[in-house]
Design a protein around this motif. Sequence first.
Motif, PDB file in Angstrom:
ATOM      1  N   SER A  53      87.354  -5.534 -17.659  1.00 38.84           N
ATOM      2  CA  SER A  53      87.579  -6.597 -18.628  1.00 38.84           C
ATOM      3  C   SER A  53      88.790  -6.256 -19.484  1.00 38.84           C
ATOM      4  N   ASP A  93      81.806 -11.869  -8.492  1.00 37.64           N
ATOM      5  CA  ASP A  93      83.035 -11.635  -9.255  1.00 37.64           C
ATOM      6  C   ASP A  93      83.468 -12.895  -9.996  1.00 37.64           C
ATOM      7  N   GLN A 114      83.999 -13.526 -14.135  1.00 40.61           N
ATOM      8  CA  GLN A 114      85.241 -14.025 -14.714  1.00 40.61           C
ATOM      9  C   GLN A 114      85.021 -15.350 -15.445  1.00 40.61           C
ATOM     10  N   HIS A 159      83.563 -14.798 -18.879  1.00 41.47           N
ATOM     11  CA  HIS A 159      84.539 -14.279 -19.826  1.00 41.47           C
ATOM     12  C   HIS A 159      85.437 -15.406 -20.370  1.00 41.47           C
ATOM     13  N   THR A 179      89.201  -4.965 -11.842  1.00 43.13           N
ATOM     14  CA  THR A 179      87.935  -5.632 -12.184  1.00 43.13           C
ATOM     15  C   THR A 179      87.505  -5.338 -13.611  1.00 43.13           C
TER      16      THR A 179
END
Length: 1003
Positions: free
Chosen positions: A905, A563, A567, A570, A903
């Motif tokens: 985006s 996870d 992130q 991103h 979760t």
Amino acid sequence: MTIQAFGPFAHTEDIDFDDLTGAGLFLLRGDTGAGKTSVLDAVCFALYGNVPGIRPTHRLRSDHAPAHTRTRVILEFSVAGRRMKVTRTPKQSYPSSRAKTGTATAEATVQLHEQTGSSHTPDDWEPVCANHRDADREIEAVLGLSKDQFCQVVLLPQGDFAKFLRADAKDRASLLRRLFDTGRFQELQTWLVKRSKDAKHDLDKVATAVEHLSERIDQAAGPSLQDDVTEGQPARPDAQHPADALTWAQNLLTRARDAHTTAQTEEEASDKAHQKAKEDRQAATELGAHQTQYKQALAQRSALDQQATGHARLREQLDQGRRAEPLRSLLDGVERTALALQESRTTEESARNLLDAAHTQAAIPLLQLAHDEHHSQRGRVQALLPDEERHAQLGTQLAELGEKEEEAQADHDEAVRWLGTWPATEAEHTALAETLGKAADRVPQLQRDAEALDTKLQAARSRDTLATQLTKAEEAETTRQAAALAAKKSWLDLRERRLDGMAGELAAELTEGAPCSVCGSPIHPAPAQLRADQPTREDEQTARTAYEQADAAHGQAAHTRSDLAEQHAHTLGTAGTTPVAELKSQLLAAHTAHQTACDQAGMLAAAQQELARLRSECDTRTQLRQEAKDRLIECQTRHKALTQQQHSIALAVDAARGNTKTLGDRIIALTRAAEHLSGAIDAAQATAAAAKRHDDARTAADHAAHDAGFPTREEATAARQPAALLQRWQEELEQWGKDDTVVTSTLETAALIEASLQPPADLQAAADALHEAETRVKATAGTSQQARDRVTHLTSLVADLAARLTDLEPLQARYTLADRLARIASATDGANTLSMELEAYVLAARLEEIAEAANARLQAMSSDRYLLVHSDAKDTGRRGRLKAGLSLRVLDTWTGTERETSTLSGGETFTTSLALALGLADVVTQEASGRPLGTLFIDEGFGTLDEQNLQDVMDVLDQLRAGDRTVGIVSHVAELGRRIPSQLRVIKQRNGSTLRPVVDADL
């Protein structure tokens, strides 16, 4: 819609939505802060008198609007075959027309009209109502939606429609409760709980009443009846068997009646004995009274004979006192006038001591002559008082002229000084206004630069934080993996060692004579021995548990690392590789430049006003200089004339004052001397009159004393006695005569003489006999009355108990039914298998409908990848309270796994939230009124979509348009500007924003 002085719009702006919605889709476009969302706020304000969210209505007025322009919104809309027009104004302040400064306040207003004809002429509008309550009720009835429902169905406010997706169960329940008005189900649940409590209360009340009645019956019966219970008769029942109480109570009542009959018989016998004792006591009392009365009469006879010895002298004093009594007033008058004469002489002496030496011993005519002379002098002095006052006024006027002359001179000098510095001051303020104007022009660009850098800095901080967390997560994953492998190896090694020594473990369980679990023989000639380090089954199980825990920890660490990696990727794409420190430095510089420009722009109006004020002051100062010069000449001329007039008056006043400071002091001195003379005259005259009255009183008293038989006035005075004493002497003599008569009569009574010859009466023996009889009567009467009261009380209590027991059974049945329904509705009964309260069950059903409606659009928006999944499982919200049936998860059909909505985006969150909002709008519309509304506004969020997602979302919006629904998009995304030709552009300017419709924008 017409907007005037609303939000960022300073003037009047008109919007024709019919022209914009001709293609079914239009774009509300403009720079950040221009006022795109304010257009939607105006729609909501016109309909409901408020704006989305909790913003105050008193901030709706434009800060750019002129003071005399009123804030107003006019909206025309059509729904269900009716065309309505609503005009609203918020509460606002405006310049007062009565006062040059100050403001007045206009209250909020609303006007609702309906078009009655087919044409669009002003005469076709008929008024519906003009007060807030009626207008709000009519609009909500026409639309079929409350404000909260309208903002969720027609207006999808900026960022708000995504809250429903990200909300926890508690917040989601709160929103659904407002939209679907499920409070009636909560009220029903509350009513059931209250009904159960009321039934329980009624049941407990009757049961308690039965228990209390049993206690009261037990108390009323007393220990004597309870001790009489024989074998086979019921005892007092407990709380678990209230029905047995009636038999027990009736048995006690029967025994109480028997006890009452016995007590009545004993009471009658004691009454007869008491009557005989009373008669004996009466006879003894009468004999004793006669004997005592005779003895007392003998003693009184002896006392009266002794008193009679002094009666002759007492009668002589009484006679003299009665003859002196008529002279009392004359004798008192002599004493009174003598005292008055002494007081008058003292007063006269005090009054003469206040006079001057020449008049201390003067006769009354001379004192009167001096008194008249003082009055004449005071009149002459009083005539000069106006001249003295005029002299003082002239002094005051001269002082005021001096101050005015100094003030005029100072004003003239100040004006000359200020005008000397004016050319340099004017040049300085003109240059400052030009500099501030240039700074104001740079503010918008500097603001955009700062906002862009702030967004990039936030992403960079998240990037660095996630990088650190990712490194730690990778290390944790490696550590957890090594620990899991070590735990697995330890478990397998332990298991292998146990298997190697299994023979010894089995032999340790053998018992002599018991068959072997392996061969079945009861004889064990040579059992194997346990090894010293032989592991047990518990050791193996412990090692296996440790391995499973380590493996689970490794799996969790791997999930956390995955996870964080997603992130971090991103945020890295958003922020790049620029260090945070460098971005912070750039942002600080941008904020500093923007703040400096804003501060300078904020100072522009003040600088311009100051320059205008200084130019106006220059003209004022020039005029003041000339006015001050004219006042200075006038003051000097008047000062000279008033000085001459004051000197002439001073000569006459000084001569009249004499040796006093003022004419008023001279008048006071003369007045005080005249008053002293007048007081002395009055005192002398009063003394002469008092002497005359004293002589007359003595003469009258002497004549009256002689006529009453007294040789002199002094002897009459000595014979006087108080009236009360004379009365007392008279009463003593009369009482002696009465007592003598009574005693003589008593001693001659035959009954008393006969009683004195008998033996003394024995009162104590008679009293003791009567007391014994009375004690017995009271005891038997009390026992009889107690038995009678107990029968009466028990009869009433037994009847009440029978009535209460009759009510008990139906109340028990009613409580059982009400309690079961309440526990099922409140999710406290096992029959409620979902453990969901009634309102939560209804909300869960509505959420399931919303999820189904949303999935029809989410599949298209996400290229058939995502679906919303509704679950009845309990969800723990951030407040720690369990909510069942309000959970939403996302199903990824590409992987077949479910995951949390958090979760997703940014772009996926927007598309999922939009699909959920559209589904929610469909269900709310159907639930609220079933009346379709042809317009939908979506505010922002498209900037998070990539090109493919944007195309999918636009396809779904085209489907809405094809379904006869108009869609308005609020966004500043350039791609939407190229895709949507029908646009309403918001242009931001320094003096307020304006609107410009563009029906055929270039793609």
